[in-house]
Write a protein that holds these residues in place. Structure first.
Motif, mmCIF file in Angstrom:
data_model
loop_
_atom_site.group_PDB
_atom_site.id
_atom_site.type_symbol
_atom_site.label_atom_id
_atom_site.label_comp_id
_atom_site.label_asym_id
_atom_site.label_seq_id
_atom_site.Cartn_x
_atom_site.Cartn_y
_atom_site.Cartn_z
ATOM 1 N N LEU A 83 2.587 -7.030 8.811
ATOM 2 C CA LEU A 83 1.821 -7.897 7.915
ATOM 3 C C LEU A 83 1.647 -7.194 6.579
ATOM 4 N N VAL A 84 1.874 -7.923 5.497
ATOM 5 C CA VAL A 84 1.605 -7.420 4.152
ATOM 6 C C VAL A 84 0.443 -8.234 3.591
ATOM 7 N N VAL A 85 -0.608 -7.558 3.130
ATOM 8 C CA VAL A 85 -1.733 -8.237 2.468
ATOM 9 C C VAL A 85 -1.622 -7.939 0.981
ATOM 10 N N GLY A 86 -1.654 -8.980 0.129
ATOM 11 C CA GLY A 86 -1.369 -8.808 -1.301
ATOM 12 C C GLY A 86 0.140 -8.793 -1.476
ATOM 13 N N GLY A 87 0.601 -7.985 -2.449
ATOM 14 C CA GLY A 87 2.048 -7.795 -2.575
ATOM 15 C C GLY A 87 2.827 -9.048 -2.920
ATOM 16 N N GLY A 88 2.196 -9.988 -3.615
ATOM 17 C CA GLY A 88 2.826 -11.268 -3.925
ATOM 18 C C GLY A 88 4.069 -11.191 -4.793
ATOM 19 N N ASP A 89 4.351 -10.030 -5.355
ATOM 20 C CA ASP A 89 5.589 -9.869 -6.126
ATOM 21 C C ASP A 89 6.817 -9.776 -5.224
ATOM 22 N N GLY A 90 6.628 -9.453 -3.939
ATOM 23 C CA GLY A 90 7.756 -9.393 -2.995
ATOM 24 C C GLY A 90 8.377 -8.019 -2.828
ATOM 25 N N GLY A 91 7.941 -7.041 -3.605
ATOM 26 C CA GLY A 91 8.560 -5.717 -3.554
ATOM 27 C C GLY A 91 8.399 -5.014 -2.204
ATOM 28 N N VAL A 92 7.220 -5.130 -1.617
ATOM 29 C CA VAL A 92 7.011 -4.502 -0.313
ATOM 30 C C VAL A 92 7.859 -5.211 0.747
ATOM 31 N N LEU A 93 7.984 -6.547 0.620
ATOM 32 C CA LEU A 93 8.839 -7.291 1.558
ATOM 33 C C LEU A 93 10.276 -6.782 1.477
ATOM 34 N N ARG A 94 10.743 -6.572 0.259
ATOM 35 C CA ARG A 94 12.105 -6.046 0.069
ATOM 36 C C ARG A 94 12.272 -4.729 0.820
ATOM 37 N N GLU A 95 11.259 -3.872 0.755
ATOM 38 C CA GLU A 95 11.347 -2.571 1.422
ATOM 39 C C GLU A 95 11.239 -2.707 2.941
ATOM 40 N N VAL A 96 10.310 -3.560 3.424
ATOM 41 C CA VAL A 96 10.157 -3.735 4.881
ATOM 42 C C VAL A 96 11.476 -4.222 5.468
ATOM 43 N N SER A 97 12.138 -5.119 4.753
ATOM 44 C CA SER A 97 13.338 -5.748 5.326
ATOM 45 C C SER A 97 14.525 -4.790 5.400
ATOM 46 N N ARG A 98 14.407 -3.591 4.857
ATOM 47 C CA ARG A 98 15.467 -2.588 5.057
ATOM 48 C C ARG A 98 15.496 -2.086 6.504
#
Ligand code: AAT
Length: 293
Positions: A83-98
């Motif tokens: 789960l990511v809280v905040g991070g609406g720019d998507g950058g953390v999602l990009r990293e998690v998906s690695r």
């Protein structure tokens, strides 16, 4: 204030203001939660600003997004649900998906305007939303966590703004309690935890609240981000009761954890296992203030 320059002025860092030369303002808007500004800077690429505070720049976003993500995910075996809280720019999602073990990535961002602006002006960051494992929820992270069934996530990353405005509750004890509940035994959190140079009282409160809440290990890490106040930012890493987690020696090193399928994602720029280990070394003043909390 110098004409043609952006200065980051806030009571959270009185008496100082980092400034960037503005080439051009690209977007200025107001959501229900905050003022949103995007400008092209002379030396850091595009810059996203919320309520006058820099959230990311194209040049140094790699440092923050890679560290806040891989510090927790490389510290546990086989992370599947995040789960990511905040991070609406998507950058953390990009990293998690690695991470190839990941099956589900939920994100709860309060402000839809941040998501829309990121997709328009920061495509290399918002690319994180393109992963089919991502589920976007627009809403308050505090309310979202209340609805999460106990033991759901392997890791929760709190990529939040500073504790003034909509993010304030994300720094309070009831919220930490709800994170602890939402994690499986041995699950981990990593939260944005401010600057050692500026925010020692806030950091002491965070560490004390986490010691009280999380029954596993509690660690403070930090790294260099030139466009964040004082040029550094910290992360609070905690694990729940259950299988023990040694954050300092990642059991899921990035080379093995990463998807080896060919991908359109850019390679890592900042994080590696040596940076991971180094992030937990604290200056003497911080060590003394934090160790007996
Ligand atoms: N990755 C960019 C860095 C950030 S973004 C922080 C995000 O948290 C913002 O998009 C903001 O809208 C969102 N946010 C704030 N409060 C909440 C909330 N209650 N629930 C969900 N999302 C929230 C952080 C930069 C740190 C800056 C350090 N000075």
């Amino acid at each position: 204030i110098m004409p043609g320059w952006f200065s980051e002025i806030s009571p959270m860092w009185p008496g100082e203001a980092h400034s960037l030369k503005v080439e051009k303002f690209l977007f200025e808007g107001k959501s229900d939660y905050q003022d949103v500004v995007v400008f092209e800077s002379a030396t850091y690429g595009r810059v996203l600003v919320l309520d006058g505070v820099i959230q990311l720049t194209q040049r140094d976003e790699c440092a923050y997004q890679e560290m806040i993500t891989h510090l927790p995910l490389c510290s546990i075996p086989n992370p599947k649900k995040v789960l990511v809280v905040g991070g609406g720019d998507g950058g953390v999602l990009r990293e998690v998906s690695r991470h190839k073990s990941i099956e589900q990535i939920d994100i709860c961002e309060i402000d839809k305007l941040v998501v829309d602006v990121a997709k328009e002006f920061f495509p290399d960051v918002a690319v994180g939303f393109d992963d089919p494992r991502v589920n976007l929820h627009i809403g308050d992270g505090v309310a979202f966590l209340k609805e999460v069934p106990e033991g759901t996530y392997d890791a929760i990353i709190v990529d939040s703004s500073d504790p003034v405005g909509p993010a304030q509750a994300l720094f309070e004890r009831p919220f930490y309690k709800s994170l602890d509940r939402a994690l499986r035994p041995g699950g981990v959190i990593c939260t944005q935890a401010e600057s050692l140079w500026l925010h020692m009282p806030i950091i002491k409160d965070i560490v004390a609240a986490c010691r009280h809440t999380f029954k596993g290990s509690i660690n403070y890490a930090w790294t260099s981000v030139p466009t964040y106040p004082s040029g550094v930012i910290g992360f609070m890493l905690c694990s729940t009761a259950g299988p023990s987690v040694n954050f300092r020696e990642p059991c899921n090193p990035i080379e093995k954890a990463m998807d080896d399928k060919p991908s359109s994602r850019r390679p890592l720029k900042f994080y590696n296992s040596a940076m991971h280990a180094a992030a937990f070394s604290l200056p003497q003043f911080a060590r003394e203030e934090l160790e007996h909390l």
